[in-house]
Design a protein around this motif. Structure first.
Motif, PDB file in Angstrom:
ATOM      1  N   GLU A  28       0.829  -1.212   0.000  1.00 39.51           N
ATOM      2  CA  GLU A  28       0.000   0.000   0.000  1.00 39.51           C
ATOM      3  C   GLU A  28       0.861   1.259   0.000  1.00 39.51           C
ATOM      4  OE1 GLU A  28      -3.916  -1.480   2.471  1.00 39.51           O
ATOM      5  OE2 GLU A  28      -2.146  -0.896   3.624  1.00 39.51           O
ATOM      6  N   ILE A  29       1.986   1.194   0.685  1.00 44.19           N
ATOM      7  CA  ILE A  29       2.897   2.345   0.739  1.00 44.19           C
ATOM      8  C   ILE A  29       3.514   2.567  -0.640  1.00 44.19           C
ATOM      9  CG2 ILE A  29       5.040   3.229   1.748  1.00 44.19           C
ATOM     10  CD1 ILE A  29       4.252   1.501   4.271  1.00 44.19           C
ATOM     11  N   ILE A  30       3.967   1.482  -1.267  1.00 44.64           N
ATOM     12  CA  ILE A  30       4.614   1.582  -2.576  1.00 44.64           C
ATOM     13  C   ILE A  30       3.696   2.241  -3.600  1.00 44.64           C
ATOM     14  CG2 ILE A  30       5.527   0.246  -4.525  1.00 44.64           C
ATOM     15  CD1 ILE A  30       6.626  -1.745  -2.404  1.00 44.64           C
ATOM     16  N   VAL A  31       2.419   1.882  -3.587  1.00 48.83           N
ATOM     17  CA  VAL A  31       1.448   2.443  -4.532  1.00 48.83           C
ATOM     18  C   VAL A  31       1.401   3.970  -4.418  1.00 48.83           C
ATOM     19  CG1 VAL A  31      -1.040   2.603  -5.019  1.00 48.83           C
ATOM     20  CG2 VAL A  31       0.021   0.378  -4.656  1.00 48.83           C
ATOM     21  N   ALA A  39      11.681  -0.754  -5.251  1.00 49.45           N
ATOM     22  CA  ALA A  39      11.406  -2.189  -5.137  1.00 49.45           C
ATOM     23  C   ALA A  39      10.782  -2.494  -3.784  1.00 49.45           C
ATOM     24  CB  ALA A  39      12.705  -2.976  -5.307  1.00 49.45           C
ATOM     25  N   TYR A  40       9.991  -3.535  -3.743  1.00 54.35           N
ATOM     26  CA  TYR A  40       9.347  -3.984  -2.505  1.00 54.35           C
ATOM     27  C   TYR A  40      10.387  -4.162  -1.400  1.00 54.35           C
ATOM     28  CZ  TYR A  40       6.500  -6.732   0.717  1.00 54.35           C
ATOM     29  OH  TYR A  40       5.831  -7.180   1.823  1.00 54.35           O
ATOM     30  N   ASN A  41      11.497  -4.842  -1.716  1.00 53.75           N
ATOM     31  CA  ASN A  41      12.536  -5.110  -0.712  1.00 53.75           C
ATOM     32  C   ASN A  41      13.158  -3.828  -0.174  1.00 53.75           C
ATOM     33  OD1 ASN A  41      12.135  -7.842  -0.855  1.00 53.75           O
ATOM     34  ND2 ASN A  41      13.856  -8.222  -2.232  1.00 53.75           N
ATOM     35  N   THR A  42      13.286  -2.814  -1.021  1.00 54.84           N
ATOM     36  CA  THR A  42      13.840  -1.527  -0.593  1.00 54.84           C
ATOM     37  C   THR A  42      12.936  -0.882   0.452  1.00 54.84           C
ATOM     38  OG1 THR A  42      14.856  -1.218  -2.761  1.00 54.84           O
ATOM     39  CG2 THR A  42      14.600   0.747  -1.387  1.00 54.84           C
ATOM     40  N   VAL A  43      11.651  -0.823   0.153  1.00 51.93           N
ATOM     41  CA  VAL A  43      10.690  -0.209   1.082  1.00 51.93           C
ATOM     42  C   VAL A  43      10.615  -1.030   2.368  1.00 51.93           C
ATOM     43  CG1 VAL A  43       8.264   0.439   1.426  1.00 51.93           C
ATOM     44  CG2 VAL A  43       9.389   0.871  -0.782  1.00 51.93           C
ATOM     45  N   SER A  44      10.603  -2.328   2.239  1.00 51.23           N
ATOM     46  CA  SER A  44      10.554  -3.212   3.402  1.00 51.23           C
ATOM     47  C   SER A  44      11.769  -2.991   4.315  1.00 51.23           C
ATOM     48  CB  SER A  44      10.484  -4.662   2.935  1.00 51.23           C
ATOM     49  OG  SER A  44      10.388  -5.529   4.026  1.00 51.23           O
TER      50      SER A  44
END
Length: 123
Positions: A28-31, A39-44
């Motif tokens: 939801e944050i990435i959107v 990338a998902y892993n970066t945000v995570s």
């Protein structure tokens, strides 16, 4: 948390979204982030760093985590403003206000709003 630390630009961008959303999942944050999307892993990874720093906590839903701001935007704003005042304006609110008045070329409406705040705080 004893002392709030300053956020990096990437951390602050994610915190801004978490504050606006009042919490959310990584997807939801990435959107909500501007293109190009990280990338998902970066945000995570950034969120886990924020959690270690004490800015974020999570709720578990199986293997998923919903992240929630642990520090309010208001608390962080006070910290940043205090550091700005101390480091760049010698703790002088007059100096800081005059800087913004001169640099931002405030319009009459904004100046009126400032005058109203001053009047309210005189009491």
């Amino acid at each position: 948390m004893d002392e709030i630390k300053e956020l990096t630009k990437a951390e602050e961008q994610i915190m801004q979204e978490l504050w606006n959303m009042r919490g959310g999942f990584v997807k939801e944050i990435i959107v909500r982030l501007p293109d190009p999307k990280p990338a998902y892993n970066t945000v995570s990874t950034i969120i886990r760093i924020l959690e270690t720093k004490g800015f974020v906590e999570h709720e578990s839903f199986g293997k998923s985590h919903r992240y929630l701001p642990k520090i309010s935007k208001e608390e962080y704003k006070k910290l940043i403003t205090g550091k700005l005042l101390q480091n760049y304006f010698d703790n002088s609110t007059t100096s800081m206000l005059s800087f913004f008045l001169e640099e931002k070329k405030m319009n009459v409406k904004e100046l009126d709003e400032i005058m109203q705040i001053i009047q309210r705080n005189k009491k």
